[in-house]
Design a protein around this motif. Structure first.
Motif, PDB file in Angstrom:
ATOM      1  N   THR A   1      53.307   1.088  76.608  1.00  0.00           N
ATOM      2  CA  THR A   1      54.013  -0.194  76.612  1.00  0.00           C
ATOM      3  C   THR A   1      54.986  -0.212  75.442  1.00  0.00           C
ATOM      4  O   THR A   1      54.596   0.011  74.300  1.00  0.00           O
ATOM      5  CB  THR A   1      53.023  -1.369  76.493  1.00  0.00           C
ATOM      6  OG1 THR A   1      52.081  -1.274  77.560  1.00  0.00           O
ATOM      7  CG2 THR A   1      53.735  -2.700  76.557  1.00  0.00           C
ATOM      8  N   VAL A   2      56.238  -0.502  75.744  1.00  0.00           N
ATOM      9  CA  VAL A   2      57.286  -0.514  74.716  1.00  0.00           C
ATOM     10  C   VAL A   2      57.678  -1.953  74.434  1.00  0.00           C
ATOM     11  O   VAL A   2      58.158  -2.659  75.328  1.00  0.00           O
ATOM     12  CB  VAL A   2      58.531   0.284  75.186  1.00  0.00           C
ATOM     13  CG1 VAL A   2      59.618   0.227  74.129  1.00  0.00           C
ATOM     14  CG2 VAL A   2      58.162   1.717  75.496  1.00  0.00           C
ATOM     15  N   ASP A   3      57.436  -2.407  73.208  1.00  0.00           N
ATOM     16  CA  ASP A   3      57.911  -3.714  72.770  1.00  0.00           C
ATOM     17  C   ASP A   3      58.461  -3.595  71.354  1.00  0.00           C
ATOM     18  O   ASP A   3      58.484  -2.492  70.791  1.00  0.00           O
ATOM     19  CB  ASP A   3      56.800  -4.768  72.860  1.00  0.00           C
ATOM     20  CG  ASP A   3      55.582  -4.417  72.025  1.00  0.00           C
ATOM     21  OD1 ASP A   3      55.550  -3.313  71.469  1.00  0.00           O
ATOM     22  OD2 ASP A   3      54.665  -5.256  71.925  1.00  0.00           O
ATOM     23  N   ALA A   4      58.912  -4.704  70.790  1.00  0.00           N
ATOM     24  CA  ALA A   4      59.561  -4.678  69.472  1.00  0.00           C
ATOM     25  C   ALA A   4      58.644  -4.091  68.403  1.00  0.00           C
ATOM     26  O   ALA A   4      59.074  -3.268  67.589  1.00  0.00           O
ATOM     27  CB  ALA A   4      59.993  -6.082  69.079  1.00  0.00           C
ATOM     28  N   GLN A   5      57.386  -4.486  68.417  1.00  0.00           N
ATOM     29  CA  GLN A   5      56.439  -4.022  67.402  1.00  0.00           C
ATOM     30  C   GLN A   5      56.184  -2.517  67.513  1.00  0.00           C
ATOM     31  O   GLN A   5      56.149  -1.803  66.513  1.00  0.00           O
ATOM     32  CB  GLN A   5      55.131  -4.794  67.517  1.00  0.00           C
ATOM     33  CG  GLN A   5      54.199  -4.529  66.355  1.00  0.00           C
ATOM     34  CD  GLN A   5      52.929  -5.360  66.426  1.00  0.00           C
ATOM     35  OE1 GLN A   5      52.786  -6.203  67.299  1.00  0.00           O
ATOM     36  NE2 GLN A   5      52.022  -5.122  65.515  1.00  0.00           N
ATOM     37  N   SER A   6      56.027  -2.022  68.742  1.00  0.00           N
ATOM     38  CA  SER A   6      55.773  -0.585  68.926  1.00  0.00           C
ATOM     39  C   SER A   6      56.985   0.252  68.532  1.00  0.00           C
ATOM     40  O   SER A   6      56.836   1.376  68.054  1.00  0.00           O
ATOM     41  CB  SER A   6      55.375  -0.295  70.371  1.00  0.00           C
ATOM     42  OG  SER A   6      56.434  -0.577  71.261  1.00  0.00           O
ATOM     43  N   LEU A   7      58.194  -0.295  68.712  1.00  0.00           N
ATOM     44  CA  LEU A   7      59.417   0.417  68.309  1.00  0.00           C
ATOM     45  C   LEU A   7      59.506   0.538  66.788  1.00  0.00           C
ATOM     46  O   LEU A   7      59.943   1.556  66.264  1.00  0.00           O
ATOM     47  CB  LEU A   7      60.658  -0.299  68.852  1.00  0.00           C
ATOM     48  CG  LEU A   7      60.883  -0.170  70.361  1.00  0.00           C
ATOM     49  CD1 LEU A   7      61.924  -1.169  70.821  1.00  0.00           C
ATOM     50  CD2 LEU A   7      61.303   1.239  70.722  1.00  0.00           C
ATOM     51  N   VAL A   8      59.078  -0.499  66.085  1.00  0.00           N
ATOM     52  CA  VAL A   8      59.069  -0.460  64.613  1.00  0.00           C
ATOM     53  C   VAL A   8      57.998   0.519  64.130  1.00  0.00           C
ATOM     54  O   VAL A   8      58.231   1.307  63.206  1.00  0.00           O
ATOM     55  CB  VAL A   8      58.841  -1.874  64.022  1.00  0.00           C
ATOM     56  CG1 VAL A   8      58.615  -1.810  62.528  1.00  0.00           C
ATOM     57  CG2 VAL A   8      60.021  -2.780  64.337  1.00  0.00           C
ATOM     58  N   GLU A   9      56.827   0.490  64.757  1.00  0.00           N
ATOM     59  CA  GLU A   9      55.720   1.360  64.364  1.00  0.00           C
ATOM     60  C   GLU A   9      56.046   2.839  64.548  1.00  0.00           C
ATOM     61  O   GLU A   9      55.667   3.676  63.740  1.00  0.00           O
ATOM     62  CB  GLU A   9      54.455   1.004  65.153  1.00  0.00           C
ATOM     63  CG  GLU A   9      53.778  -0.259  64.660  1.00  0.00           C
ATOM     64  CD  GLU A   9      52.687  -0.756  65.602  1.00  0.00           C
ATOM     65  OE1 GLU A   9      52.361  -0.044  66.568  1.00  0.00           O
ATOM     66  OE2 GLU A   9      52.180  -1.863  65.356  1.00  0.00           O
ATOM     67  N   CYS A  10      56.759   3.174  65.643  1.00  0.00           N
ATOM     68  CA  CYS A  10      57.084   4.584  65.888  1.00  0.00           C
ATOM     69  C   CYS A  10      58.293   5.047  65.089  1.00  0.00           C
ATOM     70  O   CYS A  10      58.634   6.233  65.106  1.00  0.00           O
ATOM     71  CB  CYS A  10      57.282   4.848  67.375  1.00  0.00           C
ATOM     72  SG  CYS A  10      58.874   4.344  67.999  1.00  0.00           S
ATOM     73  N   GLY A  11      58.979   4.125  64.391  1.00  0.00           N
ATOM     74  CA  GLY A  11      60.084   4.510  63.512  1.00  0.00           C
ATOM     75  C   GLY A  11      61.456   4.489  64.149  1.00  0.00           C
ATOM     76  O   GLY A  11      62.431   4.914  63.537  1.00  0.00           O
TER      77      GLY A  11
END
Length: 147
Positions: A91-101
């Motif tokens: 699942t791709v959301d804003a938080q996961s995009l920040v976490e993966c860099g």
């Protein structure tokens, strides 16, 4: 090598210009400052952009445009980046995009653009998405949710 044998590299040291030491030195009398006037006085310095009383360039050039303080600014992500960083079924959301860099800040939201190809079935939950990106994600077996 001893301490008294050390010397600076050739050409790295320059002797100071001795100003005002007689006319024979070439820098005597007015000390290279020309004739009288404000520029020849001690402590003189003009502000950057000063043109001697003439209207300076930065004030002659007309003002143009404005900065809209209400405009929404999106953090942009391309499909190629999503394909590289996420596993199949993620699942791709804003938080996961920040976490993966991929993003440092999400600004007013995240927008996904359709640059590149995607091979994994991802669930994408973002504020905005381009038509081409939506079509490619759904063709790869993924889902798109616009928040």
């Amino acid at each position: 090598m001893k301490l008294h044998e050390l010397s600076p590299a050739e050409g790295s040291k320059k002797s100071a210009k001795r100003i005002g030491r007689g006319t024979a030195s070439g820098q005597g009398k007015t000390s290279g400052k020309g004739q009288k006037g404000q520029k020849s006085r001690a402590g003189y310095s003009r502000r950057p952009g000063f043109e001697g009383g003439q209207m300076p360039l930065q004030r002659r050039v007309p003002k143009r445009g404005f900065n809209n303080i209400f405009a929404t600014e999106y953090a942009i992500v391309n499909l190629t980046d999503l394909d590289k960083r996420f596993e199949d079924g993620a699942t791709v959301d804003a938080q996961s995009l920040v976490e993966c860099g991929l993003l440092k800040k999400t600004l007013d939201g995240v927008k996904v653009l359709g640059n590149g190809e995607i091979t994994k079935a991802l669930t994408v939950k973002v504020a905005k998405i381009s038509e081409s990106a939506k079509a490619k994600i759904e063709a790869a077996g993924g889902k798109v949710e616009v928040l």
